[in-house]
Design a protein around this motif. Structure first.
Motif, mmCIF file in Angstrom:
data_model
loop_
_atom_site.group_PDB
_atom_site.id
_atom_site.type_symbol
_atom_site.label_atom_id
_atom_site.label_comp_id
_atom_site.label_asym_id
_atom_site.label_seq_id
_atom_site.Cartn_x
_atom_site.Cartn_y
_atom_site.Cartn_z
ATOM 1 N N HIS A 1 0.908 -1.182 0.093
ATOM 2 C CA HIS A 1 0.075 0.141 -0.100
ATOM 3 C C HIS A 1 0.706 1.255 -0.081
ATOM 4 N N PHE A 2 2.146 1.191 0.733
ATOM 5 C CA PHE A 2 2.880 2.367 0.676
ATOM 6 C C PHE A 2 3.458 2.694 -0.756
ATOM 7 N N GLU B 1 1.935 1.947 -3.425
ATOM 8 C CA GLU B 1 0.698 2.466 -4.321
ATOM 9 C C GLU B 1 0.815 3.931 -4.212
ATOM 10 N N TRP B 2 0.698 4.277 -2.933
ATOM 11 C CA TRP B 2 0.669 5.594 -2.448
ATOM 12 C C TRP B 2 2.001 6.517 -3.044
ATOM 13 N N GLU C 1 1.129 7.088 -6.615
ATOM 14 C CA GLU C 1 0.005 8.102 -6.989
ATOM 15 C C GLU C 1 0.290 9.591 -6.349
ATOM 16 N N ALA C 2 0.871 9.516 -5.220
ATOM 17 C CA ALA C 2 1.053 10.948 -4.723
ATOM 18 C C ALA C 2 2.367 11.488 -4.820
ATOM 19 N N PHE D 1 2.518 8.724 5.314
ATOM 20 C CA PHE D 1 1.723 7.535 5.040
ATOM 21 C C PHE D 1 0.880 7.281 6.151
ATOM 22 N N THR E 1 -1.830 9.904 7.000
ATOM 23 C CA THR E 1 -2.990 10.077 6.146
ATOM 24 C C THR E 1 -3.612 8.727 5.427
ATOM 25 N N GLU E 2 -2.793 7.648 5.375
ATOM 26 C CA GLU E 2 -3.372 6.535 4.688
ATOM 27 C C GLU E 2 -3.323 5.253 5.139
ATOM 28 N N ARG F 1 -5.851 2.458 4.255
ATOM 29 C CA ARG F 1 -5.488 1.501 3.085
ATOM 30 C C ARG F 1 -4.855 0.024 3.480
#
Length: 217
Positions: A20-21, A23-24, A27-28, A64, A67-68, A71
């Motif tokens: 997930h890290f 992916e972020w 994306e970000a 991460f 805010t994430e 996920r």
């Protein structure tokens, strides 16, 4: 009689994090993360293929977790294993995130029906494990973590603690060898739970167990 104690990490032991890290990051931040490398710092790269300096990595991790965290999903079998173990043992989740993320971590784990003490930490985990052992005086202790450095730290500060190396991300598990200071490497929670129960029944780790581990390497 005192109860046994399970001290377990969270990320890549109870909850998947690295995928997930990755992916972020894409994306970000337009960064890539190689899930098939055993070096966290070398895994993060710019689109030009350049590695990031260490001082840029830690703010990304903090961002991460700030805010994430929603996920992250549960590692298969983790919740069921903790429920069974927690019926007769104490459980502490020792996680290397800052105190500012404690409430988020507790809420995050609660979504998966994991309700145990969360202890935040920075750096090696040997000292906090030693402190937990002295405070709780359990009949036996098992420590579970995905990072070899923490197994070495616990071996140095609390050698009577059984140490289980576990990596919940299959792609990472493929490339990371067993931690040399762990007593065993198991990446599946159903098998790990049986190993943990057997160590609880055995009592504190002995010098003989260390010798057997060394002979098997």
């Amino acid at each position: 009689m005192s109860r046994p104690l399970l001290i377990t990490d969270c990320d890549e032991v109870l909850l998947n994090m690295i995928s997930h890290f990755a992916e972020w990051l894409e994306e970000a931040h337009d960064l890539s993360f190689d899930l098939y490398t055993d070096s966290f710092q070398k895994a993060i790269r710019t689109r030009a293929g350049e590695s990031l300096p260490e001082e840029r990595i830690w703010p990304l991790l903090d961002g991460f977790f700030r805010t994430e965290m929603e996920r992250q999903n549960i590692v298969p079998g983790a919740a069921e294993a903790l429920a069974a173990i927690g019926a007769h043992a104490d459980i502490v989740i020792l996680t290397n995130v800052g105190d500012e993320h404690e409430a988020g971590r507790v809420e995050q784990l609660g979504r998966f029906e994991i309700h145990h003490r969360v202890l935040c930490n920075r750096g090696g985990k040997g000292r906090p494990v030693r402190e937990l052992v002295e405070q709780m005086r359990p009949s036996a202790v098992v420590f579970v973590d995905d990072l070899p450095v923490h197994h070495e730290s616990v071996a140095n500060h609390a050698p009577e603690v059984w140490r289980l190396h576990m990596i919940g991300e299959p792609r990472l598990a493929e490339v990371v060898p067993p931690a040399p200071h762990a007593h065993a490497r198991i990446d599946d929670w159903s098998e790990a739970a049986r190993w943990i129960e057997a160590r609880f029944a055995e009592g504190p780790a002995s010098r003989e167990a260390e010798q057997v581990k060394e002979e098997q390497q």
